[in-house]
Design a protein around this motif. Structure first.
Motif, PDB file in Angstrom:
ATOM      1  N   UNK A 253      20.900 -35.096  29.751  1.00 40.87           N
ATOM      2  CA  UNK A 253      22.258 -34.583  29.569  1.00 40.87           C
ATOM      3  C   UNK A 253      22.521 -33.317  30.380  1.00 40.87           C
ATOM      4  N   UNK A 254      21.492 -32.803  31.055  1.00 36.99           N
ATOM      5  CA  UNK A 254      21.632 -31.536  31.766  1.00 36.99           C
ATOM      6  C   UNK A 254      22.722 -31.561  32.833  1.00 36.99           C
TER       7      UNK A 254
ATOM      8  N   UNK B  47      23.393 -22.892  30.977  1.00 32.54           N
ATOM      9  CA  UNK B  47      22.705 -24.142  30.658  1.00 32.54           C
ATOM     10  C   UNK B  47      21.339 -23.863  30.036  1.00 32.54           C
ATOM     11  N   UNK B  48      20.594 -22.956  30.678  1.00 38.47           N
ATOM     12  CA  UNK B  48      19.256 -22.663  30.168  1.00 38.47           C
ATOM     13  C   UNK B  48      19.330 -21.992  28.800  1.00 38.47           C
TER      14      UNK B  48
ATOM     15  N   UNK C 196      27.025 -25.865  21.302  1.00 41.75           N
ATOM     16  CA  UNK C 196      26.121 -24.721  21.468  1.00 41.75           C
ATOM     17  C   UNK C 196      26.541 -23.892  22.672  1.00 41.75           C
ATOM     18  N   UNK C 197      26.841 -24.569  23.795  1.00 43.44           N
ATOM     19  CA  UNK C 197      27.264 -23.855  25.002  1.00 43.44           C
ATOM     20  C   UNK C 197      28.568 -23.112  24.773  1.00 43.44           C
ATOM     21  N   UNK C 198      29.509 -23.750  24.090  1.00 43.82           N
ATOM     22  CA  UNK C 198      30.803 -23.114  23.828  1.00 43.82           C
ATOM     23  C   UNK C 198      30.631 -21.854  22.994  1.00 43.82           C
ATOM     24  N   UNK C 199      29.830 -21.942  21.943  1.00 45.26           N
ATOM     25  CA  UNK C 199      29.623 -20.782  21.078  1.00 45.26           C
ATOM     26  C   UNK C 199      28.956 -19.637  21.828  1.00 45.26           C
TER      27      UNK C 199
ATOM     28  N   UNK D 215      10.466 -17.738  38.951  1.00 49.79           N
ATOM     29  CA  UNK D 215      10.787 -19.077  39.428  1.00 49.79           C
ATOM     30  C   UNK D 215      11.540 -19.719  38.276  1.00 49.79           C
ATOM     31  N   UNK D 216      12.824 -19.875  38.440  1.00 48.06           N
ATOM     32  CA  UNK D 216      13.699 -20.266  37.339  1.00 48.06           C
ATOM     33  C   UNK D 216      13.226 -21.586  36.730  1.00 48.06           C
TER      34      UNK D 216
END
Length: 330
Positions: A30-31, A52-53, A81-84, A211-212
């Motif tokens: 889903x990434x 995202x991370x 989760x991203x929205x919050x 290194x991400x």
């Protein structure tokens, strides 16, 4: 002597890594959509990648505290989760911007806008998230309300308000002067000469090299023997990934073991290091590096290799050929 199995800290670390990898087995497909959603919310691919991370990390922790079954709709849950996270972040930034404005004694409105930087936006967080979820991802009003933990009526109001004043946020980005290239050019010269000692000497003693998605190392010596070595000579392992591992062999794509070269490009108000890798069909970009300068040394290095969404977007913006490496290093 304490062995690894007798060390509870190491045991815990291994257990967490194992759980994290199993979590990604389920949620990593889903990434790309999560990145696309975060990219619409944020102002840059770098901010989107960070969000995202942070979202995946928060989701991983939250999943361990949920009672009962896992979320029935994983994509909608990740969007929530991203929205919050994003809404909370914007609120904190705007609170800080308000404090800056309140403390300012200048009457120049342009100076006040610059004090707030890119914190100001035409849309509220709720409006922006609603418009993106509806117009980009075509969610229903019910799904948007669930994602944003609000009511359908509130979603309708946010859509109406957001669409009436939506503008391209890039128009409001503040132009910033590029920093000096002296240290960056020295880094490039040393890197392309494969002089690891000279590269490390340009770092601050307490620098951070990341290194991400893979590792973060603190201090010049740790980075020298770890991340910097990988950045400079990792192409050897890439070319032999079908034997040595470290990346899915399907991403080798004709890579040769020749150490990559880097060049400096101006991009989105900063100097960006572009990593060119040698392949059977010619050179292609496979990574980018961002650096932060403090005086005459480098304070932070962030290398983007296992970030295909970012690599593709930036490469297209720079109009350079590229090859992707996937998300995984195991």
């Amino acid at each position: 002597m304490t062995t690894k199995n007798d060390d509870p800290v190491l045991d815990l670390s291994d257990a967490v890594k194992g759980s994290w990898h199993r979590f990604l087995d389920l949620y990593e497909p889903l990434r790309p959509e999560l990145y696309r959603y975060c990219r619409h919310l944020t102002r840059s691919p770098w901010d989107a990648d960070d969000l995202v991370q942070d979202t995946l990390a928060r989701a991983f922790v939250t999943l361990g505290t949920l009672e009962g079954n896992a979320p029935a709709r994983p994509r909608a849950w990740l969007f929530r989760v991203a929205s919050n996270l994003w809404i909370d972040r914007v609120r904190r930034q705007r609170e800080l911007a308000s404090e800056i404005d309140a403390a300012s004694t200048t009457s120049d409105p342009r100076a006040q806008r610059e004090a707030a930087g890119t914190l100001l936006s035409q849309l509220s967080p709720q409006e922006r998230a609603s418009v993106v979820l509806k117009d980009v991802f075509d969610l229903t009003l019910e799904e948007i309300a669930e994602t944003l933990s609000t009511t359908i009526g509130a979603v309708k109001a946010a859509l109406h308000g957001g669409r009436s004043k939506l503008v391209d946020p890039a128009m409001h980005e503040r132009a910033r002067p590029l920093p000096s290239r002296e240290v960056i050019d020295a880094f490039v010269d040393a890197f392309n000469a494969h002089d690891l000692d000279r590269v490390a000497a340009l770092l601050m003693e307490r620098s951070t090299v990341e290194v991400v998605r893979v590792c973060t190392q603190y201090g010049r010596e740790a980075a020298r023997s770890g991340a910097l070595t990988g950045m400079m000579f990792g192409s050897r392992r890439l070319a032999a990934a079908d034997v040595e591992g470290g990346i899915d062999p399907r991403f080798i794509q004709g890579a040769r073991p020749t150490p990559p070269r880097i060049e400096v490009r101006s991009h989105r108000g900063e100097w960006l290091l572009v990593h060119w890798y040698d392949h059977e069909d010619g050179e292609a970009v496979r990574a980018f590096t961002r650096v932060e300068i403090d005086g005459d040394h480098i304070a932070r290095v962030r290398n983007y290799f296992y970030t295909p969404d970012v690599i593709e977007e930036i490469s297209r913006e720079l109009d350079v050929p590229f090859k992707l490496n996937g998300h995984r290093y195991w």
